[in-house]
Every structure is written in structure tokens, then in C-alpha cells.
Design a protein around this motif. Structure first.
Motif, PDB file in Angstrom:
ATOM      1  N   ARG A   1    -151.475 -28.515  73.248  1.00  0.00           N
ATOM      2  CA  ARG A   1    -152.171 -29.714  72.766  1.00  0.00           C
ATOM      3  C   ARG A   1    -151.299 -30.551  71.836  1.00  0.00           C
ATOM      4  O   ARG A   1    -151.789 -31.468  71.177  1.00  0.00           O
ATOM      5  CB  ARG A   1    -153.483 -29.315  72.080  1.00  0.00           C
ATOM      6  N   GLY A   2    -150.017 -30.231  71.784  1.00  0.00           N
ATOM      7  CA  GLY A   2    -149.071 -31.027  71.023  1.00  0.00           C
ATOM      8  C   GLY A   2    -149.097 -30.820  69.530  1.00  0.00           C
ATOM      9  O   GLY A   2    -148.580 -31.650  68.783  1.00  0.00           O
ATOM     10  N   HIS A   3    -149.684 -29.722  69.067  1.00  0.00           N
ATOM     11  CA  HIS A   3    -149.773 -29.459  67.621  1.00  0.00           C
ATOM     12  C   HIS A   3    -149.414 -28.009  67.335  1.00  0.00           C
ATOM     13  O   HIS A   3    -150.201 -27.262  66.755  1.00  0.00           O
ATOM     14  CB  HIS A   3    -151.187 -29.759  67.118  1.00  0.00           C
ATOM     15  N   LYS A   4    -148.208 -27.599  67.693  1.00  0.00           N
ATOM     16  CA  LYS A   4    -147.825 -26.195  67.555  1.00  0.00           C
ATOM     17  C   LYS A   4    -147.920 -25.712  66.105  1.00  0.00           C
ATOM     18  O   LYS A   4    -148.365 -24.586  65.843  1.00  0.00           O
ATOM     19  CB  LYS A   4    -146.402 -25.992  68.075  1.00  0.00           C
ATOM     20  N   ALA A   5    -147.517 -26.553  65.154  1.00  0.00           N
ATOM     21  CA  ALA A   5    -147.560 -26.140  63.750  1.00  0.00           C
ATOM     22  C   ALA A   5    -148.985 -25.868  63.274  1.00  0.00           C
ATOM     23  O   ALA A   5    -149.201 -25.116  62.321  1.00  0.00           O
ATOM     24  CB  ALA A   5    -146.912 -27.195  62.866  1.00  0.00           C
ATOM     25  N   SER A   6    -149.975 -26.472  63.957  1.00  0.00           N
ATOM     26  CA  SER A   6    -151.373 -26.265  63.559  1.00  0.00           C
ATOM     27  C   SER A   6    -151.859 -24.856  63.862  1.00  0.00           C
ATOM     28  O   SER A   6    -152.911 -24.442  63.363  1.00  0.00           O
ATOM     29  CB  SER A   6    -152.279 -27.276  64.271  1.00  0.00           C
ATOM     30  N   ALA A   7    -151.113 -24.127  64.678  1.00  0.00           N
ATOM     31  CA  ALA A   7    -151.509 -22.755  65.004  1.00  0.00           C
ATOM     32  C   ALA A   7    -151.627 -21.915  63.736  1.00  0.00           C
ATOM     33  O   ALA A   7    -152.514 -21.062  63.623  1.00  0.00           O
ATOM     34  CB  ALA A   7    -150.506 -22.124  65.961  1.00  0.00           C
ATOM     35  N   SER A   8    -150.741 -22.164  62.768  1.00  0.00           N
ATOM     36  CA  SER A   8    -150.789 -21.389  61.530  1.00  0.00           C
ATOM     37  C   SER A   8    -152.086 -21.643  60.777  1.00  0.00           C
ATOM     38  O   SER A   8    -152.668 -20.726  60.184  1.00  0.00           O
ATOM     39  CB  SER A   8    -149.595 -21.725  60.645  1.00  0.00           C
ATOM     40  N   LEU A   9    -152.575 -22.866  60.800  1.00  0.00           N
ATOM     41  CA  LEU A   9    -153.830 -23.180  60.120  1.00  0.00           C
ATOM     42  C   LEU A   9    -155.015 -22.536  60.819  1.00  0.00           C
ATOM     43  O   LEU A   9    -155.932 -22.023  60.172  1.00  0.00           O
ATOM     44  CB  LEU A   9    -154.017 -24.695  60.048  1.00  0.00           C
ATOM     45  N   VAL A  10    -155.001 -22.556  62.129  1.00  0.00           N
ATOM     46  CA  VAL A  10    -156.093 -21.954  62.890  1.00  0.00           C
ATOM     47  C   VAL A  10    -156.130 -20.448  62.650  1.00  0.00           C
ATOM     48  O   VAL A  10    -157.209 -19.866  62.436  1.00  0.00           O
ATOM     49  CB  VAL A  10    -155.945 -22.269  64.393  1.00  0.00           C
ATOM     50  N   LEU A  11    -154.973 -19.802  62.662  1.00  0.00           N
ATOM     51  CA  LEU A  11    -154.928 -18.366  62.403  1.00  0.00           C
ATOM     52  C   LEU A  11    -155.316 -18.057  60.964  1.00  0.00           C
ATOM     53  O   LEU A  11    -155.902 -16.999  60.676  1.00  0.00           O
ATOM     54  CB  LEU A  11    -153.529 -17.821  62.707  1.00  0.00           C
ATOM     55  N   ALA A  12    -155.012 -18.973  60.049  1.00  0.00           N
ATOM     56  CA  ALA A  12    -155.417 -18.779  58.658  1.00  0.00           C
ATOM     57  C   ALA A  12    -156.932 -18.812  58.522  1.00  0.00           C
ATOM     58  O   ALA A  12    -157.517 -18.071  57.725  1.00  0.00           O
ATOM     59  CB  ALA A  12    -154.789 -19.851  57.774  1.00  0.00           C
ATOM     60  N   VAL A  13    -157.594 -19.654  59.298  1.00  0.00           N
ATOM     61  CA  VAL A  13    -159.052 -19.715  59.279  1.00  0.00           C
ATOM     62  C   VAL A  13    -159.642 -18.391  59.777  1.00  0.00           C
ATOM     63  O   VAL A  13    -160.657 -17.911  59.259  1.00  0.00           O
ATOM     64  CB  VAL A  13    -159.546 -20.900  60.131  1.00  0.00           C
ATOM     65  N   TYR A  14    -159.009 -17.808  60.779  1.00  0.00           N
ATOM     66  CA  TYR A  14    -159.415 -16.491  61.285  1.00  0.00           C
ATOM     67  C   TYR A  14    -159.378 -15.459  60.151  1.00  0.00           C
ATOM     68  O   TYR A  14    -160.335 -14.704  59.920  1.00  0.00           O
ATOM     69  CB  TYR A  14    -158.452 -16.105  62.404  1.00  0.00           C
TER      70      TYR A  14
END
Length: 414
Positions: free
Chosen positions: A243-256
């Protein structure tokens, strides 16, 4: 800090060793995802990235219990320092090989060496157990606190690791993880006053702590649980990149991890009655069910909400697991027993990250979320089948009357 948490830190040295354990555990959340990010940045191959992450986890799974068995016999300081230097040297070799584009087999060789990382969570929990062995309520709160620390690591670790590797240079995340490991271990082992005394030779029991039937159930279920975590990490990075936002993966995993952290904080304030084995079974089943909404993820915001809800079941299950380990493992093998649960998770992470990487390469990120769903179903099946073993009273294995009293007390409080 709520008063039950503040109270457990009244014992001298507890704040210092918990803080050292926090630093030493950061690599747990940074190294695997850092390697995935580094290798995918350099080569663009998620299959290779997942396989390397799996190798790291498998090496830790093989060597971790052996390191902890030595710790039970000889003490934390004598064992952890040389082992950590070996792991740090291997991490350095892995990064050099990746940066220089050396043959792939060299990456796997150094990944095996980097897996010689001590289970810092087990080391810190063993210190808590030595301090509060006679008070199951305080020990429950202390274990809950350490679960919060675990999740704080998983909130900030991926953000730092992925962020540095994508914004600075690919090797930055794993490099910082190695630095945290060395600092954390040497700081912890410098604190001699709270270090648990090694068991005397006459108290050593033959064989491994894994002979315990209850521990076998916990470890088996945690293999499948680890596959959930490993798969979610790899697939989420790929999902964000698509989805063009690879760096956002860290934020999503942080929410987990945030969901688990909040649940652990509340859980530590509760004084629950009933059987820990029943609570553990419910927790594992809840983790399995929470994987179903991930199949519907079509955007990063939806995925973040689904992972937050999924995270609520993690910390309470982990806290209850530590209570069950104490019930089913002799005191002289407690560090090893706790490490075996981490080993189960590590094996699962290896399998889950590897399987997820291949599924992502073959069918795309969204299809990859089938892997944690299957792993969750397997974890629930193992927990249901093995529940009776956990509910049965365990042999003391030479722990003595105080251990039996602690086990009985934890049935009412922990």
C-alpha cells in the motif's frame, strides 16, 4: 504507577534489574523484524528475509534452554557475559555479509551464531521469583509488570528497528539491537545482590525441565502461538509495502503490542480466583479467534484496529503461563523451564515467519494472513487437548514444602 506495581519495587535492586532487562529484551522485538526489513531492502526478497529470521529464531530455540540450564547451575554472570559476546560478534558478521553482498550461505552461518542470545525475560523473572517466592500475589504483580515491559519492547522495538533501517541505512535496526543486548546483559549481570543463587550440585535433578508433562503442553501450544507472532510481523510489513507505506508497518505492529500492554497492566491489578489452567486455555482460544478479522483487512487503519483487539489476549496469557511453569517445574530448573516457553515461541516464530514469507511471495500480503489464522487454530487444539495435564497437580520434583504452599496459594490469587 498503580500501587500494587509500586509495592513490588520496594525490594532493593528490583528497579535496576528490571530496567536492565528492558534493554536486554529490546533485541527480541528488533532483531527479527530488523533482519526482515534489512534483507527486503537490500534484495527485495521476502522469502530470503523470512528464512533468515526463521534461522535466528530456530538457533535461539536450540541454544536458549542450554544457556539457561547453565545459568541454573553456575549463575547468570558467569554464563551470560561470554554467551552475549559470541552473539554480538555473530550479529556484526551478519550485517557485514549483508552489506557487502556476500553469498547467501554466509548470512545463514552468522544468523545461527546470532541466535545464541540469552532469554533475558527468563533471567529477570527468575530474580523476581527469588525475591517473592513466598508471596504469590506479589509475584503475580511482578510477572504482570514484566509482561508490560515485554509489550513496551514490542511497541517501540519495531518502530525503532524498521524506522532506522528504512530512513537511515538497512543495517541500522539490527545494529542497534546488538548494542542494546550487550548493554542490557552487562548491566544486569553487574547487579550481584539480586542474582539468584545457583543450585547446589546435590540439588541438581537429572535431565531436562522439559520432562514435565505440564511444561510439554505449554511449550507445544507456544510453538503455534509463536507462529502467529512471526507470521503477523512478516505479513504486516509486506501488507504496508503493498500500500506504499512500508514504514507504517512499525506503527501497526506497535498497536498490536499496545493492546497486549494495556491488557497486561489491568491484569496485574486483578486478584483472580479459580484455576490458572482454565484462564490459560481461555487466553489461547481468544488469541486464535482474534486472527479471524485479519482475513478481512483491506486497509492499514482496519488492520491496526484488528491487531489492537487481538493483542488484548496476549499478556494475560503470558502471565498465566509463567504461573503454570512455576507449578510444573522444579525450582532448581526454573530458569530453564521459563526459557523453554520462550523456545516454543521462537520455534513458532521461525515457522510462522518462514511460511508467511513464502505465501507473501507467491500470493501477496493479504493471503499471508491465512498463516496466523491456521496457527491460532493449532494453538487452540493443542491447548484443549493438553488442558487436563495442566489441571493435574504436579509432582514437586524436590522443591519442598514452600513450593507446594506457593502452588496452592496461586490457585486462589495468581
Amino acid at each position: 504507577m498503580p500501587s500494587p506495581y509500586r509495592a513490588v519495587f520496594d525490594a532493593p535492586g528490583t528497579l535496576a534489574f528490571s530496567a536492565a532487562g528492558f534493554l536486554g529484551r529490546m533485541p527480541l522485538s528488533m532483531m527479527g523484524i530488523g533482519v526482515v526489513t534489512m534483507v527486503s531492502q537490500i534484495t527485495g526478497r521476502y522469502g530470503l528475509a523470512g528464512a533468515l529470521s526463521a534461522t535466528l529464531a530456530m538457533a535461539a530455540a536450540v541454544m536458549g534452554p542450554q544457556v539457561s540450564r547453565l545459568v541454573d547451575r553456575y549463575g547468570q554472570r558467569r554464563v551470560l557475559r561470554p554467551v552475549t559476546l559470541v552473539a554480538a560478534a555473530a550479529v556484526a558478521g551478519l550485517l557485514v555479509c549483508a552489506q557487502q553482498g556476500f553469498p547467501e550461505w554466509t548470512l545463514f552461518v552468522f544468523a545461527v551464531g546470532a541466535g545464541c542470545v540469552p532469554s533475558m525475560g527468563s533471567m529477570v523473572r527468575a530474580r523476581w521469583a527469588a525475591i517473592y517466592r513466598g508471596s504469590s500475589r506479589d509475584l503475580h504483580t511482578a510477572y504482570s509488570w514484566e509482561s508490560i515491559v515485554d509489550e513496551v519492547c514490542f511497541i517501540f522495538g519495531p518502530i525503532v528497528s524498521i524506522g532506522l533501517s528504512t530512513a537511515w541505512f538497512p543495517e541500522a535496526g539490527p545494529l542497534l539491537a546488538g548494542v542494546f543486548l550487550v548493554i542490557g546483559v552487562f548491566w544486569l549481570t553487574a547487579q550481584r545482590a539480586t542474582e539468584p543463587r545457583p543450585a547446589s550440585p546435590k540439588d541438581h535433578t537429572g535431565g531436562s525441565a522439559l520432562r514435565s508433562r505440564g511444561l510439554q503442553v505449554l511449550v507445544s501450544a507456544f510453538v503455534a502461538t509463536g507462529a502467529i507472532f512471526g507470521a503477523v510481523d512478516v505479513v504486516t510489513v509486506a501488507f504496508a509495502e503493498e500500500r506504499g507505506h512500508k514504514a507504517s508497518a512499525s506503527l501497526v505492529l506497535a498497536v498490536y503490542a499496545l493492546g497486549s500492554c494495556l491488557a497486561g497492566a489491568v491484569f496485574g491489578l486483578l486478584h483472580l480466583k479459580g484455576s490458572p489452567s482454565t484462564r490459560w486455555l481461555l487466553g489461547v482460544c481468544a488469541m486464535a479467534v482474534s486472527m479471524i478479522p485479519l482475513q478481512l483487512a483491506g486497509s492499514l487503519p482496519f488492520l491496526a484496529v484488528a491487531l489492537f483487539v487481538a493483542g488484548l489476549a496476549i499478556a494475560p496469557t503470558m502471565v498465566t503461563t509463567m504461573a503454570l511453569v512455576e507449578q510444573h517445574v522444579p525450582r532448581t530448573q526454573l530458569t530453564e523451564g521459563m526459557t523453554w516457553t520462550s523456545t516454543g515461541l521462537a520455534v513458532g516464530v521461525a515457522l510462522g515467519s518462514s511460511a508467511a514469507g513464502w505465501v507473501v511471495d507467491a500470493s501477496g500480503a493479504r493471503a499471508g494472513y491465512v498463516v496466523p489464522a491456521v496457527a491460532g487454530a493449532l494453538a487452540a487444539a493443542v491447548a484443549l487437548r493438553g488442558y487436563r495435564r495442566l489441571a493435574e497437580p504436579a509432582a514437586t520434583g524436590g522443591r519442598g514444602e514452600d513450593d507446594r504452599d506457593l502452588r496452592n496459594d496461586s490457585e486462589h490469587v495468581a
